[in-house]
Design a protein around this motif. Structure first.
Motif, PDB file in Angstrom:
ATOM      1  N   GLN A   1     -19.792  18.879  32.486  1.00  0.00           N
ATOM      2  CA  GLN A   1     -20.732  19.819  33.096  1.00  0.00           C
ATOM      3  C   GLN A   1     -22.125  19.550  32.530  1.00  0.00           C
ATOM      4  O   GLN A   1     -22.283  19.345  31.326  1.00  0.00           O
ATOM      5  CB  GLN A   1     -20.318  21.265  32.789  1.00  0.00           C
ATOM      6  N   MET A   2     -23.129  19.595  33.427  1.00  0.00           N
ATOM      7  CA  MET A   2     -24.499  19.321  32.992  1.00  0.00           C
ATOM      8  C   MET A   2     -25.455  20.275  33.687  1.00  0.00           C
ATOM      9  O   MET A   2     -25.240  20.665  34.837  1.00  0.00           O
ATOM     10  CB  MET A   2     -24.858  17.867  33.319  1.00  0.00           C
ATOM     11  N   HIS A   3     -26.511  20.663  32.965  1.00  0.00           N
ATOM     12  CA  HIS A   3     -27.544  21.517  33.555  1.00  0.00           C
ATOM     13  C   HIS A   3     -28.909  20.957  33.195  1.00  0.00           C
ATOM     14  O   HIS A   3     -29.106  20.418  32.105  1.00  0.00           O
ATOM     15  CB  HIS A   3     -27.411  22.950  33.041  1.00  0.00           C
ATOM     16  N   SER A   4     -29.848  21.075  34.134  1.00  0.00           N
ATOM     17  CA  SER A   4     -31.213  20.586  33.928  1.00  0.00           C
ATOM     18  C   SER A   4     -32.202  21.728  34.128  1.00  0.00           C
ATOM     19  O   SER A   4     -32.001  22.579  34.995  1.00  0.00           O
ATOM     20  CB  SER A   4     -31.518  19.447  34.896  1.00  0.00           C
ATOM     21  N   SER A   5     -33.267  21.716  33.349  1.00  0.00           N
ATOM     22  CA  SER A   5     -34.282  22.766  33.457  1.00  0.00           C
ATOM     23  C   SER A   5     -35.187  22.560  34.664  1.00  0.00           C
ATOM     24  O   SER A   5     -35.977  23.439  35.011  1.00  0.00           O
ATOM     25  CB  SER A   5     -35.126  22.828  32.177  1.00  0.00           C
ATOM     26  N   VAL A   6     -35.099  21.387  35.300  1.00  0.00           N
ATOM     27  CA  VAL A   6     -35.865  21.092  36.519  1.00  0.00           C
ATOM     28  C   VAL A   6     -34.952  20.370  37.502  1.00  0.00           C
ATOM     29  O   VAL A   6     -33.880  19.895  37.135  1.00  0.00           O
ATOM     30  CB  VAL A   6     -37.105  20.198  36.224  1.00  0.00           C
ATOM     31  N   ILE A   7     -35.386  20.275  38.741  1.00  0.00           N
ATOM     32  CA  ILE A   7     -34.623  19.540  39.752  1.00  0.00           C
ATOM     33  C   ILE A   7     -34.671  18.053  39.420  1.00  0.00           C
ATOM     34  O   ILE A   7     -35.753  17.483  39.274  1.00  0.00           O
ATOM     35  CB  ILE A   7     -35.207  19.787  41.155  1.00  0.00           C
ATOM     36  N   ILE A   8     -33.518  17.438  39.288  1.00  0.00           N
ATOM     37  CA  ILE A   8     -33.470  16.020  38.932  1.00  0.00           C
ATOM     38  C   ILE A   8     -33.739  15.168  40.165  1.00  0.00           C
ATOM     39  O   ILE A   8     -33.629  15.628  41.301  1.00  0.00           O
ATOM     40  CB  ILE A   8     -32.118  15.638  38.294  1.00  0.00           C
TER      41      ILE A   8
ATOM     42  N   SER B   1     -35.605  19.443  30.178  1.00  0.00           N
ATOM     43  CA  SER B   1     -34.509  19.313  29.217  1.00  0.00           C
ATOM     44  C   SER B   1     -33.171  19.430  29.932  1.00  0.00           C
ATOM     45  O   SER B   1     -33.088  19.979  31.031  1.00  0.00           O
ATOM     46  CB  SER B   1     -34.612  20.401  28.146  1.00  0.00           C
ATOM     47  N   CYS B   2     -32.127  18.906  29.270  1.00  0.00           N
ATOM     48  CA  CYS B   2     -30.777  18.946  29.838  1.00  0.00           C
ATOM     49  C   CYS B   2     -29.758  19.234  28.740  1.00  0.00           C
ATOM     50  O   CYS B   2     -29.997  18.938  27.562  1.00  0.00           O
ATOM     51  CB  CYS B   2     -30.404  17.610  30.484  1.00  0.00           C
ATOM     52  N   ALA B   3     -28.632  19.790  29.134  1.00  0.00           N
ATOM     53  CA  ALA B   3     -27.473  19.918  28.244  1.00  0.00           C
ATOM     54  C   ALA B   3     -26.254  19.421  29.005  1.00  0.00           C
ATOM     55  O   ALA B   3     -26.159  19.605  30.226  1.00  0.00           O
ATOM     56  CB  ALA B   3     -27.281  21.358  27.810  1.00  0.00           C
ATOM     57  N   LEU B   4     -25.329  18.789  28.281  1.00  0.00           N
ATOM     58  CA  LEU B   4     -24.117  18.234  28.891  1.00  0.00           C
ATOM     59  C   LEU B   4     -22.929  18.559  28.012  1.00  0.00           C
ATOM     60  O   LEU B   4     -22.992  18.410  26.785  1.00  0.00           O
ATOM     61  CB  LEU B   4     -24.259  16.727  29.079  1.00  0.00           C
ATOM     62  N   GLN B   5     -21.856  19.025  28.630  1.00  0.00           N
ATOM     63  CA  GLN B   5     -20.626  19.337  27.902  1.00  0.00           C
ATOM     64  C   GLN B   5     -19.456  18.583  28.524  1.00  0.00           C
ATOM     65  O   GLN B   5     -19.214  18.674  29.732  1.00  0.00           O
ATOM     66  CB  GLN B   5     -20.342  20.841  27.932  1.00  0.00           C
TER      67      GLN B   5
ATOM     68  N   SER C   1     -32.502  13.476  31.884  1.00  0.00           N
ATOM     69  CA  SER C   1     -31.140  13.178  32.354  1.00  0.00           C
ATOM     70  C   SER C   1     -30.596  11.913  31.699  1.00  0.00           C
ATOM     71  O   SER C   1     -29.427  11.862  31.291  1.00  0.00           O
ATOM     72  CB  SER C   1     -31.131  13.005  33.875  1.00  0.00           C
ATOM     73  N   ALA C   2     -31.455  10.896  31.593  1.00  0.00           N
ATOM     74  CA  ALA C   2     -31.041   9.646  30.945  1.00  0.00           C
ATOM     75  C   ALA C   2     -30.793   9.868  29.455  1.00  0.00           C
ATOM     76  O   ALA C   2     -29.846   9.318  28.883  1.00  0.00           O
ATOM     77  CB  ALA C   2     -32.108   8.570  31.146  1.00  0.00           C
ATOM     78  N   ALA C   3     -31.643  10.700  28.830  1.00  0.00           N
ATOM     79  CA  ALA C   3     -31.514  10.959  27.393  1.00  0.00           C
ATOM     80  C   ALA C   3     -30.210  11.685  27.084  1.00  0.00           C
ATOM     81  O   ALA C   3     -29.496  11.329  26.138  1.00  0.00           O
ATOM     82  CB  ALA C   3     -32.708  11.773  26.902  1.00  0.00           C
ATOM     83  N   VAL C   4     -29.875  12.711  27.877  1.00  0.00           N
ATOM     84  CA  VAL C   4     -28.649  13.465  27.599  1.00  0.00           C
ATOM     85  C   VAL C   4     -27.413  12.617  27.872  1.00  0.00           C
ATOM     86  O   VAL C   4     -26.391  12.733  27.180  1.00  0.00           O
ATOM     87  CB  VAL C   4     -28.616  14.780  28.405  1.00  0.00           C
TER      88      VAL C   4
ATOM     89  N   PRO D   1     -28.250  26.461  26.349  1.00  0.00           N
ATOM     90  CA  PRO D   1     -28.882  25.438  25.505  1.00  0.00           C
ATOM     91  C   PRO D   1     -29.952  24.629  26.232  1.00  0.00           C
ATOM     92  O   PRO D   1     -30.931  24.189  25.624  1.00  0.00           O
ATOM     93  CB  PRO D   1     -27.720  24.540  25.068  1.00  0.00           C
ATOM     94  N   THR D   2     -29.800  24.452  27.546  1.00  0.00           N
ATOM     95  CA  THR D   2     -30.824  23.746  28.326  1.00  0.00           C
ATOM     96  C   THR D   2     -32.137  24.512  28.318  1.00  0.00           C
ATOM     97  O   THR D   2     -33.206  23.946  28.034  1.00  0.00           O
ATOM     98  CB  THR D   2     -30.356  23.565  29.792  1.00  0.00           C
ATOM     99  N   LEU D   3     -32.065  25.787  28.622  1.00  0.00           N
ATOM    100  CA  LEU D   3     -33.272  26.604  28.714  1.00  0.00           C
ATOM    101  C   LEU D   3     -33.922  26.798  27.348  1.00  0.00           C
ATOM    102  O   LEU D   3     -35.159  26.822  27.233  1.00  0.00           O
ATOM    103  CB  LEU D   3     -32.941  27.950  29.356  1.00  0.00           C
ATOM    104  N   GLU D   4     -33.113  26.923  26.315  1.00  0.00           N
ATOM    105  CA  GLU D   4     -33.660  27.068  24.955  1.00  0.00           C
ATOM    106  C   GLU D   4     -34.423  25.811  24.535  1.00  0.00           C
ATOM    107  O   GLU D   4     -35.509  25.897  23.957  1.00  0.00           O
ATOM    108  CB  GLU D   4     -32.531  27.359  23.960  1.00  0.00           C
TER     109      GLU D   4
END
Length: 487
Positions: free
Chosen positions: A458-465, A359-363, A381-384, A347-350
């Motif tokens: 768990q969280m993933h970011s499309s760029v280095i935070i 973009s980020c996704a968090l579960q 990161s703040a938005a997610v 979902p992050t990459l999409e």
């Protein structure tokens, strides 16, 4: 909902009992080499859900009256200003930190040993600093031919040149700020000196990983290999244990390689070696305290994927070589896992493709999954983070729980007075803004009250935070991975 795969209470009881048993085995004194982290063992808590990060120190607290702490630091690490990557502080400062923590928890810190001492100026200054604080400091020296020339090492020309560390309690816990400090050499040097004084002293080793009574390719042990991929450590079947007892036990290459030499040293010091294998030296009971294999195995697989992402970023920064990535890829193939097994990646990459920006996704642990993108007011990161709190509180996504009237003055402060070129709020800034809003806004307070539910998310970011975001998310207990791309 917390997923537990490890019985921490059982572990504390079994571990302290095992150490007491080992003290009795030798009689007067046990030098216990502590591998890994005594505090904040987050690797263990991630791969063994239910293991508390401070379990080791809690276990030692049960033996507090019988134990004293001996901290070892390599003089060369002081001279080179070597840093702990997880804390960002030098090894000498970490020694001071460890002393303060031990004393605060009621432990007796007996002394500090400076290994490979060669009168380095910075080391002399550190020695004086410790002594000014009332800490006893001892000097141990490099021994030519170490560790192969056993006859020379175990003699007055070898260990005999080291200063004898005066200890007063039956359990001496030997710890250090990091690997390569010389813990084992310090323990053996002390056995040599104690034996000359007629003291019946022994040696044992306490390493949580690899877990000796789990299979070689068990995900928990594979996760340890992933964590030490840059050190070229490798799990292996202990051949000495197999030959002696006919049973499989897992150890790692360095202990197996050094065991013949260590055995010869112990024979020379004690008259005979009390151990038949490197596994025999250990006192680790962690394998007996796993209560849910499925949970533990999945947690370990996720840790390996996180290590893979972390290594990719370290390669980008030039911290490690590409061979570490290759080792981790082989490890993942061996276990049949890939980055697609980390649910927050897709979902992050999409979202990044759709928006064309970070973009980020968090579960969360209850399965709640949200995404966030970079906007005018907030970084991704703040938005997610804010979206996750709203989702957990049942607040409609369209509701603004932080007014732009709160955010805009902060942005002006950052740009106009703090020299920042990025006006968007970081995670720490958005949390402060939420806390301020919560004073007058019940909806914001409701969202703020959900913070505890983010632990182990768990969280993933499309760029280095940013380093600021990374530290804030770590404090919240969120496990973060990033694509190896700079914003």
């Amino acid at each position: 909902m917390e997923m537990r795969g490890f019985d921490n209470k059982k572990y504390l009881e079994m571990q302290s009992a095992k150490i007491l048993e080992r003290i009795k085995m030798f009689g007067d004194k046990l030098y216990l080499e502590f591998g890994g982290k005594l505090f904040d063992d987050y690797h263990a808590s991630r791969v063994l859900p239910g293991f508390e990060p401070d379990s080791k120190i809690k276990m030692l607290s049960q033996l507090k009256d019988q134990a004293e702490i001996l901290i070892v630091i390599n003089a060369n690490d002081i001279e080179k200003n070597k840093k702990r990557s997880d804390l960002g502080i030098t090894y000498d400062l970490d020694v001071l930190r460890l002393i303060d923590i031990f004393v605060d928890k009621g432990f007796y810190v007996g002394s500090v040993v400076l290994t490979r001492f060669a009168s380095q100026p910075s080391v002399e200054a550190f020695k004086k600093r410790l002594e000014n604080r009332g800490i006893k400091v001892y000097r141990h020296y490099a021994i030519e031919g170490y560790p192969s020339e056993v006859e020379k090492i175990v003699s007055d020309e070898g260990y005999g040149k080291n200063e004898y560390v005066v200890t007063t309690r039956p359990l001496v816990v030997v710890t250090a700020p990091g690997p390569g400090s010389g813990k084992m050499a310090t323990c053996l040097s002390q056995l040599y000196h104690e034996n000359k004084r007629g003291v019946k002293a022994g040696y044992a080793k306490y390493e949580t990983f690899p877990v000796w009574n789990l299979p070689l390719n068990h995900p928990v042990n594979a996760a340890y290999e992933a964590a030490t991929a840059d050190l070229n450590d490798m799990n292996m079947i202990d051949p000495f244990h197999l030959e002696t007892y006919g049973t499989m036990a897992v150890n790692y290459n360095r202990d197996v390689e050094i065991f013949p030499v260590l055995s010869a040293m112990l024979c020379k010091v004690l008259g005979e070696c009390p151990y038949k294998s490197p596994t025999d030296m250990g006192v680790n009971m962690a394998g007996y305290c796993i209560i849910d294999e499925k949970i533990v195995q999945e947690a370990s697989r996720q840790e390996i994927i996180r290590r893979y992402y972390s290594a990719q970023i370290d390669v980008l920064k030039g911290v490690i070589g590409k061979e570490v990535i290759s080792k981790l890829e082989i490890l993942m193939r061996r276990l049949g896992i890939s980055i697609n097994d980390r649910e927050v990646v897709k979902p992050t990459l999409e979202l990044a493709i759709r928006t064309g920006g970070p973009s980020c996704a968090l579960q969360t642990t209850d399965g709640t999954l949200v995404t966030g993108k970079t906007g005018k007011l907030l970084g991704a990161s703040a938005a997610v983070l804010l979206n996750a709190l709203k989702a957990l509180a049942g607040i409609d996504d369209e509701i603004d729980i932080i007014s732009s009237k709160v955010i805009e003055p902060i942005q002006k402060l950052k740009v106009n007075h703090m020299g920042s070129i990025n006006p968007r709020l970081h995670t720490d800034e958005v949390l402060l803004s939420l806390a301020v809003s919560a004073a007058t806004n019940d909806t914001a307070k409701l969202a703020l009250d959900q913070l505890g539910k983010l632990k182990d998310a768990q969280m993933h970011s499309s760029v280095i935070i940013s380093a600021v975001d990374e530290m804030t998310l770590k404090k919240l207990g969120i496990n973060v991975t990033c694509e190896p791309k700079r914003q």
